[in-house]
Enzyme design. Structure first.
Site, short mmCIF file in Angstrom:
data_model
loop_
_atom_site.label_atom_id
_atom_site.label_comp_id
_atom_site.label_asym_id
_atom_site.label_seq_id
_atom_site.Cartn_x
_atom_site.Cartn_y
_atom_site.Cartn_z
N HIS A 1 -43.14 -54.30 -14.46
CA HIS A 1 -42.43 -54.04 -15.72
C HIS A 1 -42.60 -55.21 -16.68
O HIS A 1 -42.84 -55.03 -17.87
CB HIS A 1 -40.95 -53.79 -15.40
CG HIS A 1 -40.18 -53.20 -16.53
ND1 HIS A 1 -40.47 -51.95 -17.03
CD2 HIS A 1 -39.12 -53.67 -17.25
CE1 HIS A 1 -39.62 -51.67 -18.01
NE2 HIS A 1 -38.80 -52.70 -18.17
N SER B 1 -39.62 -51.45 -22.45
CA SER B 1 -38.45 -50.90 -21.78
C SER B 1 -37.54 -50.17 -22.76
O SER B 1 -37.97 -49.22 -23.43
CB SER B 1 -37.72 -52.02 -21.03
OG SER B 1 -36.82 -51.50 -20.08
N GLU C 1 -46.82 -48.60 -13.81
CA GLU C 1 -45.99 -47.83 -14.74
C GLU C 1 -46.78 -46.92 -15.66
O GLU C 1 -46.19 -46.06 -16.32
CB GLU C 1 -45.14 -48.78 -15.61
CG GLU C 1 -44.06 -49.52 -14.87
CD GLU C 1 -43.16 -50.33 -15.79
OE1 GLU C 1 -41.99 -50.52 -15.46
OE2 GLU C 1 -43.64 -50.76 -16.87
#
Length: 706
Positions: free
Chosen positions: A649, A538, A621
């Site tokens: 995530h 992230s 993702e």
């Protein structure tokens, strides 16, 4: 005349007939069996970390979430849920337990089974799956005999009740959509539950729309799915179940409010506490900026008292009343590395300090004259503790992971520094077990929080103590405050994010902090500066990309998410994401802006990046990484990407977590130590990596046309 308690249990008997019992999962080790024996400590394994018994949010850097603990009405017991990953079944063992607050020992299991319940994040007005574990808080019935809670089976979350003495547990609802919250009526005869407003109708409408094609608009996030996302709402449809008859009916206004209070907030809120006399302890800011330290204020009708002491502003995690005084739990010290408990009597000049520690305390709730919390430090997993609010003394109630007392871990040293902007930061330097001074070590930087037990950094992909066990030092870093904190005129998080983004100010600040920490580790220990790796998920992944472009400090890198790129980020993120990015100062996808992307795009810099890069990404993702990966691969750079199915995530599946751990360990051992695992199953892996190291890219074998 039949008493209310007897009527309630007669109703529960009716429900037992209406809703047959669900078979319990075979998770016999969800509670520890025995204390570790012997004096010789063993090595750590990946299974030890993955199968930790968890209480509350596994992310130790989350301080504003709900407490996992529910205190019984008489204050003598606590109820909570324990999660433990099951690698053999790629699932989770879950148990609702009840424990006493006196003495030390394991709690009693009152229900066992169910699936992991995950958080749905709210982003740009829509729900997005995150993969992170949701903390489920049980609710005691008014008479203290029964617990209500959420349990997920076969992909749907329902409301359940269990007898607190372990006499049985049953599902109460058969909802078609997830139950979000449960509560009790005041007399304990009705169980209240809430589902998201119109959730079933929204799902059915999306199904109908799909029959003629989904309109591609702000609802769609293509990196996740072509199916439009569900609009976020805090509104609930609330119903009540009569425990005497099993009848389901609409809730009244008071019951609606009770369930809404029990539902988790979509966004964090400041703590507050209401005293027995109606006085309210809460936090106020001197301006509208969310970065302004919030100060403790006590109000009573039209009058108020403000605590002007330093300990009463900023970093306040929780508030409670004890008699005529307010208890304050606060993060403080160098970059908020410490936690402190204070007692303040409104009107006093300053609060009294009861406790200060660099251990991490989570989920604290008041139980009589004590606080019940989880406690952990860098080398000790969470334990359940009680804190005497008269003097701050702590005692252990329950250790869910006693096995760790018999495991040998590396040494941990706290380092503190300032980055080039003067912002405070710190990191934990972990050296291999038995390291001898003078022996040069490679090192891996793990981001971007270092609170509590050191597992694998934010997202838990980079096993710190396992890296150390392989002879690789680790610098687990805690990020400094936001670059935008220097601009108090900023009024909203949107403005703060835009200020952080401008000229990559936040990235430069974070990279400066990491490089300062690396230099300190090199100067103070036996770290080889030519063999330093870096990792990130992230925000940490963005820092890795920025570091690979703007420094030559790192000999290997690994990413758990990726990337910000000019041609595909806005496209794969969808319309809402693209609008948000433009609001942050990103150029439109149709505008070529080499100056903007020069310092951040891996794709634009692929020709000059030689650092070996491993990407291990979730299937919802990975599309955001294709531009960067494609450019690096086209340039014959050492890059490899893996995609994990049904992941988000934060990766949640135990077998994937083990695979991620193992490959990250192999990657850094290979590039920083020149070592290969002799496991025959990894022959192809090392063949590829050796080809990368030699600069050769294996050509694809031709396939004859038939």
């Amino acid at each position: 005349m039949v008493s209310a308690n007897i009527r309630g249990w007669l109703g529960l008997a009716v429900l037992c007939l209406l809703f047959p019992a669900t078979a319990r999962a075979n998770c016999e080790d969800v509670l520890p069996a025995n204390e570790p024996s012997g004096t010789v400590k063993r090595d750590l394994t990946a299974a030890d970390l993955i199968q930790l018994r968890e209480i509350g949010d596994p992310d130790s850097a989350v301080f504003n979430g709900p407490s996992p603990f529910a205190v019984s009405p008489d204050g003598s017991r606590i109820a909570y849920i324990i999660n433990r990953a099951d690698l053999a079944k790629n699932s989770y063992c879950r148990a609702l337990v009840v424990g006493g607050l006196t003495g030390v020992g394991s709690p009693d299991i009152v229900d066992r089974g169910g699936e992991l319940i995950k958080i749905m994040d709210v982003q740009r007005g829509f729900y997005l799956p995150s993969g992170a574990t949701r903390t489920i808080v049980p609710s005691w019935s008014p008479d203290g005999r029964t617990l209500a809670y959420l349990r997920r089976d076969h992909g749907v979350t329902q409301a359940w009740v269990a007898q607190a003495d372990g006499g049985g547990a049953r599902a109460i609802t058969r909802s078609d959509v997830d139950v979000e919250a449960v509560a009790w009526s005041e007399d304990g005869t009705r169980l209240l539950y809430g589902t998201r407003k119109g959730a079933a109708a929204v799902r059915e409408e999306l199904d109908r729309e799909g029959q003629s094609g989904w309109l591609y608009d702000r609802r769609v996030s293509p990196e996740i799915s072509a199916r439009p996302l569900t609009p976020a709402t805090e509104a609930l449809d609330v119903s009540a179940v009569d425990l005497r008859t099993g009848a389901v009916m609409p809730a009244d206004a008071a019951e609606q409010s009770a369930v809404e209070r029990a539902a988790p907030a979509d966004m964090p809120v400041d703590p507050e506490a209401i005293g027995a006399d109606g006085r309210k302890a809460h936090l106020e800011r001197s301006n509208t900026s969310p970065l302004t330290p919030a100060r403790l204020v006590v109000t009573n009708g039209d009058s108020s008292r403000r605590c002007d002491a330093e300990a009463c502003a900023g970093g306040i995690v929780s508030l409670w009343w004890r008699g005529a005084s307010v208890l304050i739990l606060r993060r403080e010290g160098w970059a908020k590395e410490a936690m402190a408990l204070y007692r303040w009597r409104p009107g006093a000049a300053r609060p009294t300090a009861l406790l200060r520690t660099t251990d991490v305390l989570h989920g604290c709730v008041m139980a009589g004259t004590e606080l019940v919390c989880t406690r952990e430090d860098s080398s000790t997993p969470r334990k359940v503790v009680a804190i005497d609010t008269a003097n701050g003394r702590m005692r252990t109630i329950f250790d869910p992971n006693p096995e760790f007392a018999g495991i040998r871990l590396g040494s941990v040293t706290r380092l503190r520094w300032r980055n080039d902007l003067g912002l405070e930061a710190w990191g934990d330097l972990v050296l291999p077990p038995g390291h001898k001074p003078g022996e040069k070590l490679p090192m891996v930087v793990v981001q971007y929080h270092s609170d509590g037990f050191l597992r694998g950094g934010t997202g838990d992909d980079y096993p710190i103590f396992l890296l150390a066990q392989r002879g690789i030092a680790v610098l687990s870093t805690e990020r400094p405050n936001f670059f935008a904190a220097a601009f108090p005129q900023l009024k909203t998080w949107y403005e703060i994010n835009a200020a952080n983004q401008k000229d990559w100010g936040e990235r430069r600040s974070l990279l400066s902090s990491i490089l300062t920490g690396v230099r300190m580790a090199v100067d103070r220990s036996d770290i080889d500066p030519a063999r330093v790796g870096i990792t990130g998920l992230s925000d940490g992944a963005s820092t890795v990309a920025f570091a690979l472009i703007n420094s030559k400090a790192f000999a290997a890198a690994a990413l758990s998410t990726c990337c910000m790129e000019p041609n595909t980020t806005a496209t794969y993120g969808g319309i809402a994401w693209a609008e948000w990015l433009r609001g942050m100062g990103y150029p439109p996808a149709t505008q070529d802006n080499p100056g903007f992307w020069r310092d951040m795009s891996l794709a634009r810099n692929a020709a000059r990046i030689d650092t070996p890069l491993l990407m291990q990404l979730a299937d919802n993702e990975f599309r955001l990484a294709l531009e960067a990966f494609g450019a690096l691969h086209e340039q014959s750079k050492p890059v490899e990407m893996y995609v994990y199915p049904d992941e988000f995530h934060v990766k949640w599946q135990p077998i994937h977590r083990r695979a991620v751990y193992e490959r990250n360990l192999d990657w850094f051992s290979f590039w920083l130590q020149g070592r290969e695992d002799p496991d025959a199953a990894k022959i192809a892996q090392y063949r590829r990596w050796r080809a990368m190291r030699s600069g050769e890219q294996p050509s694809p074998e031709p396939v004859p046309v038939r």
